[in-house]
Design a protein around this motif. Sequence first.
Motif, PDB file in Angstrom:
ATOM      1  N   ALA A 187      36.763  43.965 -28.730  1.00 30.29           N
ATOM      2  CA  ALA A 187      35.949  44.683 -27.748  1.00 30.29           C
ATOM      3  C   ALA A 187      36.331  44.219 -26.349  1.00 30.29           C
ATOM      4  N   VAL A 188      36.299  45.138 -25.418  1.00 25.49           N
ATOM      5  CA  VAL A 188      36.537  44.775 -24.019  1.00 25.49           C
ATOM      6  C   VAL A 188      35.276  45.048 -23.221  1.00 25.49           C
ATOM      7  N   GLU A 189      34.783  43.995 -22.595  1.00 30.51           N
ATOM      8  CA  GLU A 189      33.622  44.143 -21.703  1.00 30.51           C
ATOM      9  C   GLU A 189      34.149  44.275 -20.277  1.00 30.51           C
ATOM     10  N   ARG A 190      33.800  45.369 -19.643  1.00 34.21           N
ATOM     11  CA  ARG A 190      34.248  45.572 -18.258  1.00 34.21           C
ATOM     12  C   ARG A 190      33.236  44.891 -17.340  1.00 34.21           C
ATOM     13  N   VAL A 191      33.447  43.605 -17.174  1.00 33.31           N
ATOM     14  CA  VAL A 191      32.467  42.760 -16.490  1.00 33.31           C
ATOM     15  C   VAL A 191      32.272  43.183 -15.042  1.00 33.31           C
ATOM     16  N   ALA A 192      33.362  43.494 -14.384  1.00 33.99           N
ATOM     17  CA  ALA A 192      33.269  43.715 -12.935  1.00 33.99           C
ATOM     18  C   ALA A 192      33.945  45.002 -12.485  1.00 33.99           C
ATOM     19  N   ASP A 193      34.247  45.884 -13.400  1.00 29.75           N
ATOM     20  CA  ASP A 193      34.914  47.123 -12.986  1.00 29.75           C
ATOM     21  C   ASP A 193      33.997  48.014 -12.161  1.00 29.75           C
ATOM     22  N   HIS A 194      32.708  47.728 -12.189  1.00 29.23           N
ATOM     23  CA  HIS A 194      31.769  48.539 -11.416  1.00 29.23           C
ATOM     24  C   HIS A 194      31.469  47.903 -10.055  1.00 29.23           C
ATOM     25  N   LEU A 195      32.196  46.830  -9.750  1.00 30.49           N
ATOM     26  CA  LEU A 195      31.978  46.149  -8.469  1.00 30.49           C
ATOM     27  C   LEU A 195      33.200  46.358  -7.578  1.00 30.49           C
ATOM     28  N   PRO A 196      33.002  46.276  -6.268  1.00 29.05           N
ATOM     29  CA  PRO A 196      34.164  46.426  -5.386  1.00 29.05           C
ATOM     30  C   PRO A 196      35.249  45.404  -5.704  1.00 29.05           C
ATOM     31  N   GLN A 197      34.842  44.212  -6.050  1.00 34.12           N
ATOM     32  CA  GLN A 197      35.787  43.144  -6.360  1.00 34.12           C
ATOM     33  C   GLN A 197      35.093  42.175  -7.324  1.00 34.12           C
ATOM     34  N   PRO A 198      35.812  41.650  -8.301  1.00 31.89           N
ATOM     35  CA  PRO A 198      35.137  40.753  -9.253  1.00 31.89           C
ATOM     36  C   PRO A 198      34.675  39.455  -8.596  1.00 31.89           C
ATOM     37  N   ASP A 199      33.492  38.986  -9.016  1.00 32.28           N
ATOM     38  CA  ASP A 199      33.043  37.653  -8.578  1.00 32.28           C
ATOM     39  C   ASP A 199      33.875  36.591  -9.273  1.00 32.28           C
ATOM     40  N   THR A 200      34.056  36.771 -10.569  1.00 31.19           N
ATOM     41  CA  THR A 200      34.862  35.804 -11.332  1.00 31.19           C
ATOM     42  C   THR A 200      35.903  36.580 -12.126  1.00 31.19           C
ATOM     43  N   VAL A 201      35.528  36.992 -13.320  1.00 31.51           N
ATOM     44  CA  VAL A 201      36.509  37.701 -14.138  1.00 31.51           C
ATOM     45  C   VAL A 201      36.275  39.203 -14.045  1.00 31.51           C
ATOM     46  N   ARG A 202      37.354  39.938 -14.274  1.00 31.16           N
ATOM     47  CA  ARG A 202      37.245  41.388 -14.233  1.00 31.16           C
ATOM     48  C   ARG A 202      36.808  41.934 -15.583  1.00 31.16           C
ATOM     49  N   GLN A 203      37.480  41.478 -16.612  1.00 35.73           N
ATOM     50  CA  GLN A 203      37.160  41.972 -17.958  1.00 35.73           C
ATOM     51  C   GLN A 203      37.202  40.811 -18.943  1.00 35.73           C
ATOM     52  N   THR A 204      36.476  40.958 -20.025  1.00 40.61           N
ATOM     53  CA  THR A 204      36.490  39.946 -21.091  1.00 40.61           C
ATOM     54  C   THR A 204      36.874  40.607 -22.403  1.00 40.61           C
ATOM     55  N   LEU A 205      37.815  39.982 -23.075  1.00 35.53           N
ATOM     56  CA  LEU A 205      38.190  40.440 -24.416  1.00 35.53           C
ATOM     57  C   LEU A 205      37.370  39.641 -25.421  1.00 35.53           C
ATOM     58  N   TRP A 206      36.534  40.340 -26.157  1.00 33.74           N
ATOM     59  CA  TRP A 206      35.698  39.663 -27.165  1.00 33.74           C
ATOM     60  C   TRP A 206      36.286  39.893 -28.546  1.00 33.74           C
ATOM     61  N   ARG A 207      36.384  38.825 -29.308  1.00 36.74           N
ATOM     62  CA  ARG A 207      36.679  38.957 -30.734  1.00 36.74           C
ATOM     63  C   ARG A 207      35.365  38.726 -31.468  1.00 36.74           C
ATOM     64  N   ILE A 208      34.851  39.785 -32.046  1.00 37.43           N
ATOM     65  CA  ILE A 208      33.517  39.716 -32.654  1.00 37.43           C
ATOM     66  C   ILE A 208      33.671  39.639 -34.168  1.00 37.43           C
ATOM     67  N   THR A 209      33.162  38.579 -34.742  1.00 39.99           N
ATOM     68  CA  THR A 209      33.179  38.438 -36.195  1.00 39.99           C
ATOM     69  C   THR A 209      31.807  38.851 -36.703  1.00 39.99           C
ATOM     70  N   ALA A 210      31.786  39.939 -37.441  1.00 38.03           N
ATOM     71  CA  ALA A 210      30.500  40.502 -37.877  1.00 38.03           C
ATOM     72  C   ALA A 210      30.466  40.593 -39.403  1.00 38.03           C
TER      73      ALA A 210
END
Lengths: 976, 187
Positions: free
Chosen positions: A252-275
């Motif tokens: 899964a990719v979380e678009r952490v900061a794509d909705h912001l003018p500029q990321p505070d820290t990270v732009r996106q996070t790649l999650w490996r989800i074990t379910a």
Amino acid sequence: MTRLPGGLIDRDRTVTFRFDGRRYLGHPGDTLASALLANNVRLVGRSFKYHRPRGVFSAGSEEPNAMVELRSGARQEPNTRATTIELFEGLTAKSQNRWPALGFDVLGVNDLFSPFFAAGFYYKTFMWPKAFWEKLYEPAIRKAAGLGSLSMEPDPDAYDKGFLHCDLLVIGGGAAGLAAALTAARTGARVILADEDFRLGGRLLAETHTLDDAPATRWLSEVEGELESLPNLRILRRTTVFGAFDHGIYGAVERVADHLPQPDTVRQTLWRITAKRAILATGATERHIPFANNDRPGIMLGGALRAYANRWAVSPAHRVAIFTSTDDGYRTARDLAAKGVQIAGVIDPRPEPRSTGDFPIFPGAVVTNTIGRLGLRHVEIRQGDQTHWLECGALGVSGGWNPNVHLMSHHRGRPVWSDAHLAFLPGAGGPAGLIPAGAANGKGTVHGALQSGAAAAEQAMADLGRDAGLPDLPQADDSPATQTALWHVPGTARAWVDFQNDVTVKDIKLAHQENMTPVEHLKRWTTLGMATDQGKTANVTALAVMSELTGKPIPETGTTIFRPPYTPVSLSVLGGGNTGPEFRPRRLTPTHTWAEARGAVFVEVGQWMRAQYFPQPGETHWRETVDREVLATRAGVGLCDVTTLGKIDVQGADAAEFINRIYCNGFKTLKTGMVRYGLMLREDGMAFDDGTCARMADDQFVVTTTTAQAGAVYRHMEFARQCLWPELDVQLISTTDAWAQLSIAGPKARMLLERVIDAHDTSNEAFPFMSCAPVTVCGGLRARLFRISFSGELAYELAVPARYGAALMARLVDLGKDLGATPYGTEALGVLRIEKGHAAGNELNGQTTAQMLGMGRMVSAKKDSIGAVMSRRAGLVADTRVLVGLQAVDPETPVVAGAHLFETDAAQTTQSDLGWITSACHSPHLGCAIGLGYLTGGADRMGTEIIAANPLEGQSTRVRVVSPHFIDPEGGRLRD
Amino acid sequence: MTDLTPITALGAAGPRIARLGALTLSERPDVALASLALRRDAAEPSPMGLTLPGPGGLVQEGDYFAFWSAPGQWMIGAKDAAQTDFAATLSQEAPGCSVTEQTDGWVVIDISTTKGTLHPLLEKLVNIDVAHCHSNGAFRTGIEHLGVFVLCRNAADVTVLGMRSAAGSLWHALETAAARAAAGENR
């Protein structure tokens, strides 16, 4: 801005953004697409091949048309879907694949040449002259056809990754997903709810449905409130689950900061989800109906028109027509009419109208053509034998819904055709533990979605031994939308099926005509479904058209299958964001800081950074430095950090037996306090690795390996211990990093050693060649001393706890000044060992045998050991290639590793190849270039001259075959 | 007593410490380590009074700790003992066992937080189920392509053991994640 009443946007605030340089206003809650439509911008891009004007087509991630270059400078991102871009203050976007401007695109001329660009034209054209392809045709095609452009600057943003574990992963936050999450989370199970949108609700946000007679948003608000309050549930908004992988792992990719003018820290996070279990509640994608010129800006999916009106309070035009083969189209007309949009008419191919409304209905009619160069102006309707034009600025097209079964296909699970749904539904063979629900499983009504979501969660919880029970779900609409199959409107003009790759019904017909009827061939011949949208709005329709052409039912024509990723994933987030020196882990030797301070030049050796050489002031070439280091070692004493060689501690009552089986040569007679050279073979009899083995005690050995094979040898030994001979009492552990090991080599090595060692007799008699002992140095520091030599000189290796390595090296250099103590790096190390004829990684390349190394007789016939029997295979024994020394006849001529060996008068062909040079260097000792190599019949060629050919450089060097021991062949130096 | 001056795994005279919001990373060069492996038919010892744990287990007793590393094998640690011959000390406590010095084979880094748990940080670093990382758990796993042991002493205190030669890369990975987590705290 032109806005309708209502909507889920924050009208109290405005957001400024730019598109193609023009400034516009939107509201928080808008997407770029909705904001552009609100600003009356219908023309958004140009198509891939024909550069046809295109506008917003959908309201979600399936968008094939409205692709833009988002942001600018290094952050410019091409091919971004305007329908998923959350509007933010200062957003800038550009249209792409056009020149000089979106409204006037010179390459729009491609459209006039469309007959030449039919399916398979790449394969049929540009065949001659062959040489033109790479230099002319391909660059020209790439320039003319394409999508956005890259900035060619390094990505300035940071990317992250992470790992999540849960009982249940719910993929999709619409009606089914929310009901599932609620049901499961109430049991206390750990639940993750992921949705690609920035707001939970899915299609409920786009509709006017009521739940328990109240607007759906009220129920959404209540549910969201409860979910937020549950500590065992985690909501991942703006997160796309893009793939189902093995063992219940989802990417899964979380678009952490794509909705912001500029990321505070990270732009996106790649999650490996074990379910443990997952629910596929990804909804459905509406399909269109191809008809002539159905790609003009303003022509959209009907459901998208409805979403823009209901969620974003916007309509692309004041006067809108609907073309629908399902009841869904009437809902669109009603919703838009209720918001004040003028409905030009509902065009329904079915003979009877399915609904009434305050708008014209054209039963038994189809749309046959459109006009409007940069935006829709009229649609042509054929009703019976009559055709007429209807004025409208937008057309909503509804041809039914395709369940989003993509993730169910990721393990090759094939979807199953349902005549009742006129769609593919999830089939068997999908990822284990993934349960489809809601519209993704054909339960498209709100009631059906809620119920099936809850039921899926109940099933998942039951699988995990939890009793869920269905929650009280609100009363909701359960009236199914009836539909008729209308896959396209036949005609002579082009009707687009795949908008993003410009594939038309004509192209599919041509593919059929050219016998490209299997789905896989159709796809590759036409490029259908191969764009960034993976044909989300095209694949099923194309299949249906092909089915019509072949006369076979859809299931027999083929099924469509999907691979990850569900939507495009940036390489940056997959790569994890580490760049430059942190791109991969680096291992530093214990003397690294000391070597750095002395100005050493470092070289990568696997993950290790090793000192390559230590330049001195006045030295202008690396060879000058290396020659000095070699000569100083042979004349006085040299010092080298050899920590990188693998060290494995072997203990146990059966340690000696274990060692004896691992090495091909005998070890049982090795006495405590002595070291022996050992050669390991693979099971197939080929040489694996070599090194020394020191017997520190009756039941303890220290095995050394080459640097390159340290991990592999340890793994090999663990395999032998655990699987081959579990009956042996042996314990292994790596100590490579624990000890700093320094080589002290040269005729004055003993003199220097005596200056640091505490009370230990290092005389030749007391501590002869191949001895070992625990000692103390520098006032009581525990150490290990080995008298072994890689250089051919009198030499020792002294090991101390790694933290003291740098200090010991500094001490040795300091105390050895009068002896000429000289640090040397890997280059000198290589020269010294080539001069001595020691094999290293270049000689042990996995294709060589003990016999080739000149060690055939070392393979003991008195015992069994790994690889011993196989090393006696006829094919290996008959091999006459053997390691020889090679010396340049002309001292000024270089000898190059990798060069192949030939008779002086032979043609240089594979058939006449006599072997190759494994290692080469300039020998300051001999004053010429030398090498080691494997030579056919080498033993009988001593003293002869042959050719070392390096065709890559056009070199052909005359070399003399000599003993591989260029210095001290009798071995007197290392034994003195 | 040797007159040689040791350096830490990160190459300095003293341990490196980084404070990032509520998080603190501390290099622990004082921790001595030795591996202990049972020989055939050997009785399981209780070195330093430690009851050796089962798979995935960690025990802590005063200045000593032990964690399971493989069947019949444990890593034993002692605080403030790195300058001593800890393997020799352990051998006396575990007669008949195979003991190997491991002190300088590893970089030992403590991670602690003064706010909540380390779970948000750990889920960015290691593929372990952080819900199980509360107390006395030892995990053999990977961080940024480096093999590590993660010792969960409690939900707010974790120790990471990585190979000494890659200490710099491991520290970079931990510090980067911690800095991002700290930035997240302030949002």
